[in-house]
Motif scaffolding. Sequence first.
Motif, short mmCIF file in Angstrom:
data_model
loop_
_atom_site.label_atom_id
_atom_site.label_comp_id
_atom_site.label_asym_id
_atom_site.label_seq_id
_atom_site.Cartn_x
_atom_site.Cartn_y
_atom_site.Cartn_z
N SER A 144 0.84 -1.20 0.00
CA SER A 144 0.00 0.00 0.00
C SER A 144 0.87 1.25 0.00
N PHE A 145 0.30 2.33 -0.60
CA PHE A 145 0.89 3.67 -0.56
C PHE A 145 -0.09 4.59 0.17
N THR A 146 0.41 5.43 1.07
CA THR A 146 -0.44 6.35 1.81
C THR A 146 0.13 7.75 1.70
N TRP A 147 -0.78 8.75 1.46
CA TRP A 147 -0.35 10.15 1.31
C TRP A 147 -0.72 10.94 2.57
N PHE A 148 0.19 11.83 2.98
CA PHE A 148 -0.02 12.67 4.16
C PHE A 148 0.24 14.14 3.81
N ARG A 149 -0.54 15.02 4.46
CA ARG A 149 -0.34 16.47 4.35
C ARG A 149 0.02 17.01 5.73
N ILE A 150 1.09 17.80 5.80
CA ILE A 150 1.55 18.34 7.07
C ILE A 150 0.76 19.61 7.38
N SER A 151 0.11 19.62 8.52
CA SER A 151 -0.65 20.79 8.96
C SER A 151 -0.15 21.21 10.34
N GLU A 152 -0.77 22.27 10.88
CA GLU A 152 -0.35 22.74 12.20
C GLU A 152 -0.70 21.74 13.29
N HIS A 153 -1.57 20.77 12.98
CA HIS A 153 -1.95 19.73 13.94
C HIS A 153 -1.17 18.44 13.71
N GLY A 154 -0.22 18.45 12.78
CA GLY A 154 0.55 17.25 12.49
C GLY A 154 0.23 16.71 11.10
N ALA A 155 0.71 15.49 10.83
CA ALA A 155 0.49 14.86 9.52
C ALA A 155 -0.91 14.28 9.44
N MET A 156 -1.62 14.62 8.35
CA MET A 156 -2.98 14.13 8.16
C MET A 156 -3.02 13.21 6.94
N ASN A 157 -3.67 12.06 7.09
CA ASN A 157 -3.85 11.12 5.99
C ASN A 157 -4.86 11.71 5.00
N VAL A 158 -4.42 11.94 3.77
CA VAL A 158 -5.31 12.58 2.80
C VAL A 158 -5.69 11.66 1.64
N SER A 159 -4.92 10.57 1.42
CA SER A 159 -5.26 9.69 0.30
C SER A 159 -4.51 8.36 0.44
N VAL A 160 -5.03 7.34 -0.24
CA VAL A 160 -4.40 6.01 -0.30
C VAL A 160 -4.25 5.63 -1.77
N GLY A 161 -3.08 5.19 -2.15
CA GLY A 161 -2.82 4.83 -3.55
C GLY A 161 -1.49 5.40 -4.01
N GLN A 162 -0.96 4.81 -5.04
CA GLN A 162 0.35 5.26 -5.52
C GLN A 162 0.29 6.68 -6.08
N ASP A 163 -0.85 7.05 -6.70
CA ASP A 163 -1.02 8.40 -7.27
C ASP A 163 -2.13 9.13 -6.53
N TYR A 164 -1.95 10.44 -6.39
CA TYR A 164 -2.92 11.28 -5.71
C TYR A 164 -3.05 12.58 -6.51
N SER A 165 -4.24 12.85 -7.06
CA SER A 165 -4.45 14.05 -7.88
C SER A 165 -5.62 14.84 -7.31
N PHE A 166 -5.56 16.18 -7.46
CA PHE A 166 -6.60 17.07 -6.94
C PHE A 166 -6.43 18.44 -7.57
N ASN A 167 -7.47 19.27 -7.42
CA ASN A 167 -7.42 20.65 -7.87
C ASN A 167 -6.82 21.51 -6.76
N ALA A 168 -5.70 22.14 -7.03
CA ALA A 168 -4.96 22.87 -6.01
C ALA A 168 -5.62 24.22 -5.74
N THR A 169 -6.05 24.41 -4.51
CA THR A 169 -6.62 25.70 -4.11
C THR A 169 -5.74 26.41 -3.08
N GLU A 170 -4.91 25.66 -2.44
CA GLU A 170 -3.98 26.23 -1.48
C GLU A 170 -2.71 25.39 -1.44
N GLY A 171 -1.63 25.99 -1.01
CA GLY A 171 -0.36 25.29 -0.95
C GLY A 171 -0.32 24.33 0.23
#
Length: 439
Positions: free
Chosen positions: A268-295
């Motif tokens: 498995s591949f798991t994607w994380f986004r670093i926020s002020e509250h720590g790392a958040m799980n945002v997606s599962v899978g080798q590829d992760y695509s989305f419309n970027a609205t913020e950095g």
Amino acid sequence: MLLGVFFLPGVVVTTNLRINASKEMETLSGSCLHIPCTFEAIEGDASFNNSIEIIGIWYKNDHKNVNNLVFDSSKSVNAYPMNITGILKKNDCTTLFSDLNTSHQDKYYFRIENGKFKATADCDPIQIKVKDSAWKPNIAIDLTNLKEHQSVTVTCSAFTPCPHSPPELTWNLQQDSLRQTEKNTDGTFTTKIQENITLSDTHDGYNIRCSARYPVKGGNRTAETEVTLSVSYAPRNTSASISPSGLVSAGSRVELSCSSRAKPPIRSFTWFRISEHGAMNVSVGQDYSFNATEGGDYYCEATNDLGNQKSSVRFLRIKGILNGHLFWLIIALAIGLLVLIFLVIYVRCFKSKQPTHQQTQTPAGEEAAVQTLSTAAAEELQYGEVTFFKGKPEASSTSVEYGKQEETVYAHVKVSKSRKCSTHTTDSPDDIYAQVKKK
């Protein structure tokens, strides 16, 4: 058991002999052959006497033909370069056959002569083969279920037909491995080297090569063996990529991709986004695509049955949007610049409102008089010409005579519109008269 009947002049003897030796042996052309051998005499009409001389004899091909006798231990010169190294009185018929060539390839029979006891091991011939190519060494390692961090022993061994000139073993592991020549249970010899290694992911697919070089007359014979390791390991070289790279436009499509190598394969591949509250799980899978609205800062984690590994952080930045410390740094710089501009403007305005003071000093012994007229109703700033006199005027004269030196200066004088300037005369001869003319 074999009953043999031999007709010798004046003596008729029936005896039996058995030997314990390999049925078939090989050696290299130009090398030697160690023949391990023990015998057992089964008495017939004549008894075996261990207290008298025992003669060992080797026949080639046909032991019934006296012309085929190739070695006799009682003789100093023999047809073949053979020597019985075993002690015959201890039933040891071990023989060293030196400098063999292809013409020596054949069956050989061993015979004992001990007084009246004479017997040949008719049923136990030894087939000797002579070859030109060397034997490939053997690499011993348990290739099943190899895993990283596991310690294993690797052994490279080579058949040694002649322990007097054992093969030289080399491999692509540690080069100072100690060579040992060991005797086997059947009396033959094996030369080996050994090494302990701790497995890692770099050993997966690694080829262990071992080479055996046999010294022979006029050169060497070499052979090589190779085995490939299959080692399981946790994820390695995990990395994340972002497309498009660099600054991206708000609302545009962004694709993150994660890669890693592992054995067994990544589960498995798991994607994380670093926020002020720590790392958040945002997606599962080798590829992760989305419309970027913020950095944001992203990383992936690869997992298999043996463990997991995180990638380095990838930074997503949107055009026109600043994030993090850089944003607050620029805000602070902007505020500081505005404060500085305000201070400069304030200082300039404050200075412009202050009156300009001009003091005029006269030389020693002189006094200056300036009259300033003002009214409370209205004041008007006028320019006047002030002339300073150094002479003493006469009291009766209506006109004013000026002294020899005069000096004219200009000054700002506030005068009232309802009053006029006049000449003021003092009784002191050193007074200075000032004349103010309204322009």
